[in-house]
Design an enzyme around this catalytic site. Structure first.
Site, PDB file in Angstrom:
ATOM      1  CG  ASP A 117       6.195  -5.284   9.556  1.00 60.28           C
ATOM      2  OD1 ASP A 117       5.690  -5.832   8.562  1.00 60.28           O
ATOM      3  OD2 ASP A 117       6.146  -4.057   9.760  1.00 60.28           O
TER       4      ASP A 117
ATOM      5  CG  ASP B 121       6.752  -1.820   4.341  1.00 61.36           C
ATOM      6  OD1 ASP B 121       7.592  -1.216   3.671  1.00 61.36           O
ATOM      7  OD2 ASP B 121       6.067  -2.753   3.899  1.00 61.36           O
TER       8      ASP B 121
ATOM      9  CE  LYS C 186       2.901  -9.234   9.204  1.00 63.65           C
ATOM     10  NZ  LYS C 186       4.162  -8.465   9.366  1.00 63.65           N
TER      11      LYS C 186
ATOM     12  CG  ASP D 264       5.248  -0.992  12.177  1.00 60.57           C
ATOM     13  OD1 ASP D 264       4.653   0.016  11.746  1.00 60.57           O
ATOM     14  OD2 ASP D 264       5.351  -2.044  11.515  1.00 60.57           O
TER      15      ASP D 264
END
Length: 257
Positions: free
Chosen positions: A11, A13, A183, A208
């Site tokens: 990922d 961000d 996702k 995250d």
């Protein structure tokens, strides 16, 4: 855990950077993956920018372009539309650069009588645009969205993401999306595994968010790692989780040596 891994899917961000700042260990992680002869692909649900814009940003932040590739939920949505709704007319919520990407890809965009409506992360959203979108949804037009993230992490804190807009549309129309492309759908990760000629046992998913990144990795059956540098905090982790947990990429790099 990292032996014989050929594909690392990350990922962006809250995992690799936050706003305009690389998170601890990010560059070192990219360099380590490259030194292993493995591929590093950033799989981001954030559809408010194109792949080229993400590449430019990463290079500006000091990450050499030869160390990574980028795939966005906007690209995945275009691929989904072309495979499942070819030559259909689309009413699109998107920032101007992503709108141009849809048009360049051969998607016909219209303001009236669409065959389906598509919601991406539109930071230029206006009341007029959301009002028209809801009108089409009430008429029963098929509803596609690029991803379900409720908030997007930034340096100043979370800001509303597509999941928040989905909630608005549902409150107004009583309908949720018919298709959510990004996702946690495992298909987007399985597609990357095929595209990069890897296998599930050779792939690692790192992110995250529990309900997108981690759920995606678990559904796809790949090695999955949660980092606590973004949305998820330690008190949100269940006892004996089915994934690995690290503070950040810096800690992962230390364990790879």
């Amino acid at each position: 855990m990292f032996e014989n891994k050929r594909l690392f899917v990350l990922d962006l961000d809250g995992t690799f950077y936050l706003g305009n700042k690389l998170l601890p260990g990010s560059l070192e992680f990219a360099e380590k993956v490259h030194s292993m002869g493995a591929d590093l692909v950033f799989l981001t649900n954030n559809s408010s920018a194109t792949k080229d814009e993400y590449v430019d940003k990463l290079v500006r932040l000091g990450v050499p372009e030869n160390l990574f590739d980028v795939y966005t939920s906007a690209e995945a949505t275009i691929r989904f539309l072309k495979e499942n709704f070819p030559k259909k007319r689309v009413y699109l919520l998107a920032v101007p650069s992503v709108e141009k990407l849809f048009q360049w890809s051969g998607i016909e965009l219209v303001d009236e009588k669409p065959d389906l409506v598509v919601m991406t992360y539109d930071k230029t959203l206006t009341y007029e645009k959301i009002e028209k979108f809801c009108d089409f949804v009430r008429l029963g037009v098929p509803f596609v969205t690029s991803h379900p993230d409720i908030n997007c992490p930034t340096e100043k804190g979370p800001i509303p993401d597509v999941g928040s807009f989905i909630a608005l549309v549902e409150a107004s129309t009583g309908r949720r999306p018919d298709y959510v492309i990004g996702k946690p759908n495992k298909e987007i990760l399985e597609m990357l595994i095929r595209d990069f000629d890897s296998k599930k046992e050779e792939t690692v998913m790192i992110g995250d968010r529990l309900y997108t990144d981690i759920e995606c990795g678990l559904r796809a059956g790949v090695e999955t790692i949660l980092v606590l540098s973004g949305e998820t905090t330690s008190n949100m982790i269940p006892e004996d989780p089915p994934y690995h947990v690290y503070k950040n990429l810096e800690d992962i790099v230390k364990s790879m040596k």
